[in-house]
Enzyme design. Structure first.
Site, PDB file in Angstrom:
ATOM      1  N   ASP A 227       0.931  -0.955  -0.034  1.00  0.00           N
ATOM      2  CA  ASP A 227      -0.368   0.260   0.493  1.00  0.00           C
ATOM      3  C   ASP A 227       0.750   1.261   0.668  1.00  0.00           C
ATOM      4  O   ASP A 227       1.652   1.733   0.413  1.00  0.00           O
ATOM      5  CB  ASP A 227      -0.349   0.014   1.320  1.00  0.00           C
ATOM      6  CG  ASP A 227      -1.578   0.735   1.611  1.00  0.00           C
ATOM      7  OD1 ASP A 227      -3.024   1.313   0.157  1.00  0.00           O
ATOM      8  OD2 ASP A 227      -1.975   1.687   2.538  1.00  0.00           O
ATOM      9  N   GLU A 257       0.804  -0.543  -4.692  1.00  0.00           N
ATOM     10  CA  GLU A 257      -0.271   0.456  -5.019  1.00  0.00           C
ATOM     11  C   GLU A 257       0.418   2.065  -5.244  1.00  0.00           C
ATOM     12  O   GLU A 257       1.351   2.409  -4.159  1.00  0.00           O
ATOM     13  CB  GLU A 257      -1.150   0.815  -4.382  1.00  0.00           C
ATOM     14  CG  GLU A 257      -2.322   2.257  -4.738  1.00  0.00           C
ATOM     15  CD  GLU A 257      -2.303   2.981  -3.197  1.00  0.00           C
ATOM     16  OE1 GLU A 257      -2.615   3.514  -3.364  1.00  0.00           O
ATOM     17  OE2 GLU A 257      -1.778   2.571  -2.557  1.00  0.00           O
TER      18      GLU A 257
END
Length: 479
Positions: A227, A257
Site C-alpha cells: 500500500d 499501489e
C-alpha cells in the site's frame, strides 16, 4: 485476480468466512488469485485495516477493544487462505507499511512544523510536542516480536496532544528528515498520515523485513500488495523486495499501489526497484474514467497510450476501479456503468497485463453511494478469458469510436479464439480476420448483446457488428 473487498463491507467479522465459502465458485469463474484486505489489527474494529496498529495481531489478541478485526479472527483468516489453496487460488495480502496509528502512550520530543502544501517549507522554530508514538502492544505482550516503537522510529506525526493541535510535524533528531526517495508532490510526499515510519532508521528496516517474513510464513500467503508506496522510501522498497524474494523465492508475488497517473514518474520508481515488482496501472484507470465521462468525444484508439500496460506490460496489473476510486472515497474516479463492460473487455480479453476485477463491481457496493453488482455482465467476459481469449493478437484500432481485436486461439485450447468489437458512439461494424482455417464456422456474441450469427468467409474474414456504447465478444458456436 479479484480484489476481494470494497470500502463499505459490514463490520460483522464474517469476511474471511465469505472468502472460504466462495473460493470454489471464484475458481470456477476463472479467477486464479485473490487480493485480500489488510489483515492486521487497526485502530478500531470497524476500520478497514489501513489505520494499522499492530502488524503482528491478525485477530489473535484483545487489543483496541476487540480480538477479531473487521474481517474476522486469525484462525478464520488461515482457514480462508487454506480454502483458496485447496481450490487453486493464490492469495495476495494487502500490506500497510507507511504508518502506524493508535499508539499506546504519548512521548515528548522535538519537532518542526511544516507547510502541508510544501513539506520542504518550515513554518515554525523547533519546539516540543506530545505525540502518539509509543507502541508496546500490551495485549500481545511480546508474542511474535518484542520490538517496541518510539518517536525516533518515525520521522513525522500529525497531532500534538499537549496543545490539541493538528498539523504536519517533522520529528527532529540525528539523521532525521523526510527522505528524498519519494515522489515530490507537496514538495516531498514522505508524510501521509498518523505516525510516519522512518525507513532510514536501521532498526525499522530490520524489524519490517523480519515481520514480512513472519507474516508470509504464518499465513501461507503467496504474495503482497504493498500500500501507498509512493510515500515510502524507494530504496527501502527495493531492499524489501530483495529480502522477501530471497526468503520466499522468486515466485512470491509483489504488486504495489503507486497512485500516480504520470508514466514518467512511475518509470522512475520502477528503476529504483529494478523492475522487480508489478504496479497497478493507474494511468489506464484514469483513461477509463476519462473515456466514460467523454462518451463519443473520447478517441478509443488512444486508450493504451501513455499507460503502464502499453509501455511496460510485464509490470502492469490492469484494473477498472478499486476501493479508493469508488464513489465518495479518497481518490474517487468512478468509471460510469455504461463504460464498465468496455473497460473490463479491455483488461480481460487482451494479451497484456494482469487484470484485477473489483469486488464492488462484481458483488456490489454498500454505503451512502450504493452500487449494484455486475456479475451478470462480468461472468461472460470472465468465461471468454478462461476459454477463448488465447493466442496471438491483432488490433483494429482504426476508428476513434469503434475499435476491435482478434485473438487467434491456441491448439491446446479447443475452439479458442475470439473477435472483440466495441463502440463508444453509434452502432458500428468492423471486418476482421480470424484465420482462413476458421472458414465456414458460425460465431456468436457470447455477451448476448447481439443475437445474429456470423459465418466466417473463405478468406477467414467476417464483418462483426456492435451496438452503440457497447461491446460484443464473438466466439465459435459449439454444440
Amino acid at each position: 485476480m479479484m480484489q476481494f473487498f470494497e470500502w463499505h463491507l459490514p463490520n460483522d467479522g464474517e469476511h474471511w468466512k465469505r472468502l472460504a465459502e466462495r473460493a470454489e465458485e471464484l475458481k470456477s469463474k476463472g479467477f486464479d488469485s485473490i487480493w485480500i484486505p489488510p489483515a492486521a489489527k487497526a485502530i478500531s474494529q470497524d476500520d478497514n485495516g489501513y489505520a494499522t496498529y499492530d502488524v503482528y495481531d491478525l485477530g489473535e489478541f484483545d487489543q483496541k477493544d476487540t480480538v477479531r478485526t473487521k474481517y474476522g479472527t486469525k484462525e478464520e483468516l488461515l482457514e480462508a487462505v487454506e480454502a483458496c489453496h485447496e481450490h487453486g487460488l493464490q492469495v495476495y495480502a494487502d500490506v500497510v507499511m507507511n504508518h502506524k496509528a493508535g499508539a499506546d502512550e504519548t512521548e515528548t520530543f522535538e519537532v518542526i512544523k511544516v507547510d502541508p502544501d510544501n513539506r520542504e517549507e518550515e513554518i515554525s522554530e523547533p519546539f516540543e510536542i506530545e505525540g502518539w508514538t509509543y507502541f508496546n502492544f500490551p495485549g500481545r505482550d511480546g508474542k511474535h516480536s518484542d520490538f517496541v516503537w518510539h518517536h525516533h522510529h518515525f520521522n513525522g506525526t500529525d497531532y500534538d496532544a499537549a496543545n490539541d493541535e493538528e498539523g504536519i510535524f517533522r520529528i527532529l533528531g540525528d539523521h532525521k528528515e523526510f527522505t528524498d526517495h519519494v515522489v515530490d508532490e507537496f514538495g516531498n510526499y514522505d508524510f501521509l498520515m498518523f505516525a510516519n515510519i522512518d525507513y532510514q532508521h536501521p532498526e525499522v528496516k530490520e524489524e519490517m523485513i523480519h515481520w514480512a517474513s513472519w507474516f508470509a510464513e504464518e499465513t501461507g500467503v503467496d504474495g503482497f500488495r504493498l500500500d501507498a508506496i509512493k510515500h515510502i522510501n524507494h530504496l527501502f522498497i527495493a531492499d524489501f523486495i530483495g529480502a522477501v524474494k530471497e526468503a520466499h523465492g522468486d515466485d512470491f508475488y509483489i504488486v504495489g499501489e503507486f497512485w500516480q497517473p504520470e508514466l514518467e514518474i512511475i518509470e522512475t520508481f520502477l528503476e529504483y526497484v529494478d523492475y522487480g515488482m508489478n504496479l497497478f496501472d493507474v494511468t489506464l484507470h484514469y483513461k477509463f474514467f476519462e473515456a466514460s465521462n467523454q462518451g463519443p468525444d473520447f478517441d478509443l484508439t488512444t486508450i493504451f497510450e501513455d499507460t503502464l500496460v502499453g509501455t511496460h506490460p510485464l509490470q502492469a496489473v490492469t484494473f477498472v476501479d478499486n476501493h479508493d476510486s469508488q464513489p465518495n472515497e479518497s481518490l474517487e474516479s468512478w468509471v460510469d456503468d455504461w463504460f464498465k463492460p468496455l473497460a473490463y473487455a479491455l483488461i480481460l480479453l487482451r494479451e497484456d497485463g494482469y487484470p484485477c476485477v473489483f469486488y464492488g463491481d462484481y458483488y456490489g457496493i454498500d454505503g451512502e453511494a450504493p452500487q449494484d453488482g455486475k456479475q451478470e455482465m462480468l461472468d461472460p467476459l470472465l468465461h471468454a478469458r478462461s476459454h477463448f481469449s488465447y493466442g496471438p493478437q491483432e488490433d483494429y484500432f482504426d476508428h476513434p469510436n469503434t475499435i476491435g481485436w482478434v485473438r487467434f486461439g491456441e491448439e491446446e485450447k479447443p475452439n479458442s479464439g475470439c473477435a472483440v468489437i466495441m463502440s463508444n458512439g453509434e452502432p458500428g461494424a468492423k471486418v476482421m480476420h480470424v484465420g482462413e482455417h476458421r472458414a465456414g464456422e458460425t460465431w456468436h456474441d457470447m455477451t448476448g448483446t447481439m443475437d445474429n450469427k456470423i459465418t466466417i468467409g473463405d478468406d477467414g474474414n467476417a464483418e462483426f457488428p456492435v451496438e452503440g456504447g457497447s461491446v460484443s465478444v464473438y466466439v465459435q458456436e459449439t454444440e
